[in-house]
Motif scaffolding. Structure first.
Motif, PDB file in Angstrom:
ATOM      1  N   ARG A  36       0.756  -1.038   0.177  1.00  0.00           N
ATOM      2  CA  ARG A  36      -0.065   0.016   0.137  1.00  0.00           C
ATOM      3  C   ARG A  36       0.881   1.162  -0.051  1.00  0.00           C
ATOM      4  O   ARG A  36       0.352   2.270  -0.740  1.00  0.00           O
ATOM      5  N   SER A  37       1.898   1.204   0.710  1.00  0.00           N
ATOM      6  CA  SER A  37       2.833   2.407   0.976  1.00  0.00           C
ATOM      7  C   SER A  37       4.335   1.870   1.190  1.00  0.00           C
ATOM      8  O   SER A  37       4.431   0.777   1.323  1.00  0.00           O
TER       9      SER A  37
ATOM     10  N   MET B 156      15.050  -5.605  -8.270  1.00  0.00           N
ATOM     11  CA  MET B 156      13.596  -5.645  -8.087  1.00  0.00           C
ATOM     12  C   MET B 156      12.929  -4.345  -8.448  1.00  0.00           C
ATOM     13  O   MET B 156      13.573  -3.278  -8.769  1.00  0.00           O
ATOM     14  N   GLU B 157      11.800  -4.455  -9.021  1.00  0.00           N
ATOM     15  CA  GLU B 157      10.806  -3.546  -9.050  1.00  0.00           C
ATOM     16  C   GLU B 157       9.730  -3.272  -8.040  1.00  0.00           C
ATOM     17  O   GLU B 157       9.289  -4.292  -7.691  1.00  0.00           O
ATOM     18  N   LEU B 158       9.479  -2.146  -7.645  1.00  0.00           N
ATOM     19  CA  LEU B 158       8.436  -1.738  -6.579  1.00  0.00           C
ATOM     20  C   LEU B 158       7.197  -1.203  -7.011  1.00  0.00           C
ATOM     21  O   LEU B 158       7.208  -0.300  -8.104  1.00  0.00           O
TER      22      LEU B 158
ATOM     23  N   SER C  79       4.154   6.102  -3.065  1.00  0.00           N
ATOM     24  CA  SER C  79       5.352   6.569  -2.250  1.00  0.00           C
ATOM     25  C   SER C  79       6.718   6.241  -2.550  1.00  0.00           C
ATOM     26  O   SER C  79       7.492   6.688  -2.304  1.00  0.00           O
ATOM     27  N   VAL C  80       6.700   5.065  -3.290  1.00  0.00           N
ATOM     28  CA  VAL C  80       8.063   4.640  -3.907  1.00  0.00           C
ATOM     29  C   VAL C  80       7.679   3.542  -5.104  1.00  0.00           C
ATOM     30  O   VAL C  80       6.787   2.925  -5.205  1.00  0.00           O
ATOM     31  N   GLY C  81       8.421   3.840  -6.053  1.00  0.00           N
ATOM     32  CA  GLY C  81       8.241   3.035  -7.138  1.00  0.00           C
ATOM     33  C   GLY C  81       7.158   3.096  -7.917  1.00  0.00           C
ATOM     34  O   GLY C  81       6.544   4.359  -8.200  1.00  0.00           O
TER      35      GLY C  81
ATOM     36  N   GLN D 260      -0.892  -1.121  -9.170  1.00  0.00           N
ATOM     37  CA  GLN D 260      -0.757  -2.511  -8.749  1.00  0.00           C
ATOM     38  C   GLN D 260       0.628  -2.984  -9.001  1.00  0.00           C
ATOM     39  O   GLN D 260       1.207  -2.803 -10.000  1.00  0.00           O
ATOM     40  N   VAL D 261       1.090  -4.089  -8.110  1.00  0.00           N
ATOM     41  CA  VAL D 261       2.344  -4.663  -8.706  1.00  0.00           C
ATOM     42  C   VAL D 261       2.085  -5.626  -9.806  1.00  0.00           C
ATOM     43  O   VAL D 261       2.803  -5.982 -10.706  1.00  0.00           O
TER      44      VAL D 261
END
Length: 266
Positions: A147-148, A165-167, A173-175, A179-180
């Motif tokens: 979520r954050s 990795m990718e976020l 707030s990051v990446g 949705q992943v």
């Protein structure tokens, strides 16, 4: 074969708000555990609460005989477990069917994607430990979502294994903001040959749909509610596709929690 273990707690820390990691000594368990399996843990030193809680195996150090669990406090049982900073922890396991990490996956042409959502990242670290031991971390693409930013778990530990990795976060707030699964959808055309995933049901449903459309095999670890952990109570029954068509039920605690992505009925 499941063991009944009394493991000495050697490490306890809060890794994110309401998310705790506990490490304990259990050499025999560390030897036989496989990624994707889980433990049935007595949360207090007594018999209250009566039922154990199922928690995935997060990390294993076979050389030192240590096993780690990473869990989120969601009720009274896990709240009690989160307070266990020392002493002995009563554990039954390893239980269930884990991820397949044999040569038929590692020798496939192309890359492997490992997708985790929220606390679903917990069992994936043990999987990444095994993949790093058996193969080339450069071939593995790790995608984590939450979520954050403060709920992204084990990022540094995964990087220490040699992975990039990718976020993705819901609030950006990051990446990637979103949705992943959106990251996975973009990655699939780039030569992905196999996918491992664990996370909430909506995420896994999307992963399975993407893999079906692309014709790519994979495995998903279901987050089902388990009471007995040994297949007796049927509380974790889930629908899967039958070989001759139609559907039938399987027990996540015995036949899973890991299932081929193409078999799960959503």
């Amino acid at each position: 074969m499941a063991l009944l273990v009394q493991g000495e707690i050697v490490s306890h820390m809060e890794r994110a708000p309401g998310v705790f990691m506990v490490e304990f000594i259990a050499p025999n368990l560390a030897t036989v555990a496989r990624p994707g399996q889980f433990l049935h843990i007595r949360c207090s030193e007594g018999n209250d609460p009566l039922l154990r809680r199922p928690i995935s195996i997060h990390a294993v150090d076979r050389d030192r005989g240590r096993v780690g669990i990473l869990f989120q406090v969601v009720g009274r049982g896990t709240a009690l477990l989160a307070r266990r900073k020392d002493g002995v922890i009563d554990v039954m396991g390893p239980l269930g069917r884990g991820f397949s990490t044999g040569s038929h996956n590692l020798m496939r042409a192309g890359s492997i994607a490992v997708v985790g959502g929220g606390i679903g990242a917990a069992p994936l670290f043990f999987l990444l430990q095994e993949l790093a031991r058996c193969g080339d971390p450069a071939r593995v693409k790790v995608l984590l979502g939450a979520r954050s930013a403060n709920q992204i778990l084990i990022k540094e530990e995964i990087e220490n294994l040699g992975y990039t990795m990718e976020l993705a976060t819901d609030d950006g707030s990051v990446g990637h903001r979103g949705q992943v699964t959106e990251l996975l959808l973009k990655l699939l055309p780039e030569g992905v040959s196999y996918v491992y995933a664990c996370g909430p049901a909506p995420m896994l449903k999307a992963v399975c749909a993407f893999l079906s459309e692309a014709g790519i095999p994979g495995e998903v670890s279901l987050e089902e509610r388990m009471a007995c952990g040994v297949g007796a109570c049927l509380s974790c029954a889930c629908q899967v596709k039958a070989a001759g068509g139609g559907v039938h039920y399987r027990r996540a605690c015995v036949d899973g929690p890991v299932f081929p992505a193409g078999e799960v009925v959503w």
